[in-house]
Design a protein around this motif. Structure first.
Motif, PDB file in Angstrom:
ATOM      1  N   CYS D  37      32.372  23.704  79.285  1.00  0.00           N
ATOM      2  CA  CYS D  37      31.424  22.663  79.356  1.00  0.00           C
ATOM      3  C   CYS D  37      29.966  23.009  79.546  1.00  0.00           C
ATOM      4  O   CYS D  37      29.202  22.099  80.235  1.00  0.00           O
ATOM      5  CB  CYS D  37      31.983  21.640  80.366  1.00  0.00           C
ATOM      6  N   GLY D  38      29.580  24.411  79.662  1.00  0.00           N
ATOM      7  CA  GLY D  38      28.357  24.621  79.773  1.00  0.00           C
ATOM      8  C   GLY D  38      27.828  25.120  80.812  1.00  0.00           C
ATOM      9  O   GLY D  38      26.532  25.710  81.252  1.00  0.00           O
ATOM     10  N   TYR D  39      28.854  25.269  82.140  1.00  0.00           N
ATOM     11  CA  TYR D  39      28.409  25.618  83.327  1.00  0.00           C
ATOM     12  C   TYR D  39      28.460  27.372  83.406  1.00  0.00           C
ATOM     13  O   TYR D  39      27.598  27.928  83.918  1.00  0.00           O
ATOM     14  CB  TYR D  39      29.065  25.133  84.429  1.00  0.00           C
ATOM     15  N   HIS D  40      29.706  27.655  83.100  1.00  0.00           N
ATOM     16  CA  HIS D  40      29.970  29.163  83.021  1.00  0.00           C
ATOM     17  C   HIS D  40      29.812  29.750  81.778  1.00  0.00           C
ATOM     18  O   HIS D  40      30.038  30.987  81.664  1.00  0.00           O
ATOM     19  CB  HIS D  40      31.224  29.448  83.555  1.00  0.00           C
ATOM     20  N   GLY D  41      29.778  28.840  80.583  1.00  0.00           N
ATOM     21  CA  GLY D  41      30.060  29.343  79.517  1.00  0.00           C
ATOM     22  C   GLY D  41      29.974  28.164  78.560  1.00  0.00           C
ATOM     23  O   GLY D  41      30.093  26.950  78.981  1.00  0.00           O
ATOM     24  N   GLY D  42      29.930  28.369  77.251  1.00  0.00           N
ATOM     25  CA  GLY D  42      29.771  26.920  76.251  1.00  0.00           C
ATOM     26  C   GLY D  42      28.368  26.404  76.282  1.00  0.00           C
ATOM     27  O   GLY D  42      27.807  26.788  77.211  1.00  0.00           O
ATOM     28  N   ASP D  43      28.242  25.607  75.079  1.00  0.00           N
ATOM     29  CA  ASP D  43      26.961  24.932  75.211  1.00  0.00           C
ATOM     30  C   ASP D  43      27.244  23.680  74.216  1.00  0.00           C
ATOM     31  O   ASP D  43      28.426  23.602  73.670  1.00  0.00           O
ATOM     32  CB  ASP D  43      25.602  25.682  74.584  1.00  0.00           C
ATOM     33  N   PRO D  44      26.408  22.875  74.192  1.00  0.00           N
ATOM     34  CA  PRO D  44      26.459  21.530  73.506  1.00  0.00           C
ATOM     35  C   PRO D  44      26.958  21.704  72.062  1.00  0.00           C
ATOM     36  O   PRO D  44      27.981  21.009  71.613  1.00  0.00           O
ATOM     37  CB  PRO D  44      25.308  20.800  73.517  1.00  0.00           C
TER      38      PRO D  44
END
Lengths: 256, 256, 256, 256
Positions: D37-44
């Protein structure tokens, strides 16, 4: 024009758990490493280890500062002020200087990354801010830029040594600028042709533009791509090509 | 013990559109500014302007590196490895060094921030990594730390000059550590009492612990708080108190 | 035109240890809060507490998504693609939706922040992407935008309810756009004059442009500034002005 | 114990220009995707495309919230408060909910990532905060956790449906906890043995501990690793193993 050339490549753009680029495989063929400084890519640990490897290989180290846009890899133009640009370059070059000090390596050069490089090529105030930032951190640093760009002229006007960067695998417009990547003929796909063009740029200072015109170009350093399917093969070919042509491949050295 | 003391304060912790701290009002009373480096607070523009103001005031400049936790202001402990700590300190001290070079100011010291400072006080491997990082960037930098902490002993063992930091407005345990902020008697609320204690710490190297015992403490530099309702008043009082007591208030200077 | 109006204000732009805006003082005067979502300002804790306060005050809650540029407070234009814009709006509106669900509050609207708002006003593809993002997360959300902007027309074309936003304290061009902040006559400095203009915009749908021409303007919601020296005073005055004029001040409500 | 099992895998952990994990290759074998969900990995952008692919494959979608530590990939413990944990989980689950709404997919579950998962296993207040966060965003979400962990018991006490997660390729202690990765016997390296163990965990609810003792374990979902040299091969083997053993491989479904 000359019988020597530098081969530079963007290195150390991995970040945290993420790996990018073929650094290890490209290192043997280059003479100058542009080390990412944490804004568009790179992190402190990667900066340290990239400098260590460059030193081991005898490759000169430079800073590769970018826009503060990790998610966009520094490739998206941002409406930053010249003051913003000054500050972000001082910050990033300084951070790399910390690691260079720690490794007892002298920083050789600065090459701006991605959108910052492109914006500074055409905006004089940004170019001037970046040139001042580099000079203020260390006046012996060499600033890389496109021949004929504001980066080169502004760097010269603040007294920095410059290195004009050419691209072996890109086509040029009549005015010496690069053919936009949006055009189908932006790139030279044939490696041998690219090598031949690179040799001519270095030795004669000439290149045939995409419109068939003979143009002048100063090529102090050739940009080697560190990723893509054929990056390593191309790096090897161009290095060999220069050596076979009797052109010395060596780092640009420090200014002043 | 001695008749001189340094007064240090965390400065330049504003970020982007956000202002924090009473930097402008506190500057006249301090001799060493710990400048945030962008990880827990601060940004490149704030770093530049903070150094400029310090220089104008004749206040010595040091780096104030923290954990990469802007949202937590570097106050939350993180399970970083010694290598992580080494790298983040080199990066941040280097970044500030860039601005120091640009302002033709020599960096005087390094003081770790918040959780990094506290973790390094009790974890020897972290302390050793931080000490090495500071020495590797510039062996003339002075490292600040709690007297008796691992930071001080590790700094000394790698050959750095150290400055022991004392807190005028905090109570101490018998072992020289600070009374936890969770205890109601952690702080000295009366400014005059704090000044009296500070003078005694500097001149005699002694303080009465929270349990009433007389303990030894080395106080090379006193920490001034840059925020809170009474920060400026307290800074002024302690500066005056020292001057009236005939204790010279001056920066610690560079090591070696 | 109408006898009711919404008063909206950007809220919850504090971040971590940093406070910004006079949220607490402005809340009593507004009917719709645009809550920052962590990209240009705001953080999860601030989002939660801002929704809690809005709910307590009976103020409607909307999302205020911005560019991923905390250091520039979302005010610097970035060359993002429509896909980038779509994704960043879904992400941020979704994140606020999480807190709205947790507080059992229904999100009312979305207002883009700063450079994203301005870019979308003039770039149709960005506006269309933002409108689709809002509709895809929840088609009952109302999209705020400048009257006549692409945001309003694109929102309508995907079936969203829209609210046209007017500025009581800004001068307008003949074409209904705002006078650039670079011009000295961009702002209306006299609060009473601003109130008078706001009432006329709402009641008659008219405003005198900076060039003295009478122009039409649809004003569903008036933007109240949450910072600056006179923010609270101005908020109070405009609220009172509307009430004295018999114009109902209430939230726009949800669409469909 | 049962004749069905879910196979979950961490997906969508790529970020910007950086690719990580073998998502494409692993998708055919799993039934539940834990989407970063963008905090440790991932982006929108990655969140959107990962949900699209999961939907296409008929794989259930869950949120995989982590600590705000991109550089450390969410693997470094941080001293966050329960309030911090609550807020960061609401934020991240909400953000993914935005994309789930846009794709007309219903979120099935939440699985905390890395250090957040491990911290919540042993800290009751963190576990309770995470469970409340999940319930407050959507009480129909299923919370994943180690059997016997605080996450499972706190989730149950706030009325959430839970799914106990087992690891086919890890050894267990007598108390049902995992053997520390620091021990050489932490992992089961033989894929066939891992499959046999997994089948027994699901069917009989039993496993032999590293000390040779027979222990009980509830295995509602088995964690499939998405990276590492043998990830895909192992995913395929375990899927086939279950199917040959007549154990239905299917998503856990939504609670309530």
């Amino acid at each position: 024009m000359t019988d020597k050339v530098d081969l530079n490549c963007d290195m150390g753009e991995s970040f945290g758990a993420y790996r990018i680029g073929a650094d290890e495989a490209v290192f043997p063929f280059i003479t100058s490493a542009n080390v990412a400084c944490g804004y568009h890519g790179g992190d402190p640990s990667v900066m340290r280890s990239t400098i260590a490897r460059a030193r081991q290989r005898g490759v000169a180290v430079g800073a590769h500062p970018g826009l503060p846009d990790l998610i966009g890899f520094g490739r998206r133009a941002m409406d930053v002020t010249p003051e913003d640009a000054y500050d972000m370059v001082v910050y990033q070059v300084g951070a790399l200087l910390g690691f260079a000090n720690a490794a007892k390596v002298e920083l050789q050069h600065v090459k701006a990354h991605g959108a910052l490089y492109n914006m500074a090529a055409v905006k004089q105030d940004l170019a001037a801010a970046i040139a001042r930032a580099v000079r203020d951190v260390d006046p012996g640093l060499v600033l890389f830029g496109l021949p004929g760009s504001h980066l080169i002229s502004e760097a010269e006007s603040v007294g920095l040594t410059t290195a004009c960067e050419a691209f072996a695998d890109r086509n040029y417009m009549n005015d010496g600028s690069l053919v936009s990547r949006r055009r189908p003929d932006a790139q030279i796909h044939d490696a041998d042709e690219a090598v031949t063009r690179a040799i001519r740029m270095v030795r004669e200072g000439k290149i045939r533009s995409v419109d068939g015109e003979e143009i002048s170009i100063r090529a102090d350093t050739i940009c080697i791509h560190g990723d893509g399917p054929h990056a390593v093969e191309f790096a090897e070919k161009i290095r060999e090509g220069f050596e076979e042509a009797g052109i010395a491949v060596r780092a640009v050295g420090r200014g002043k």
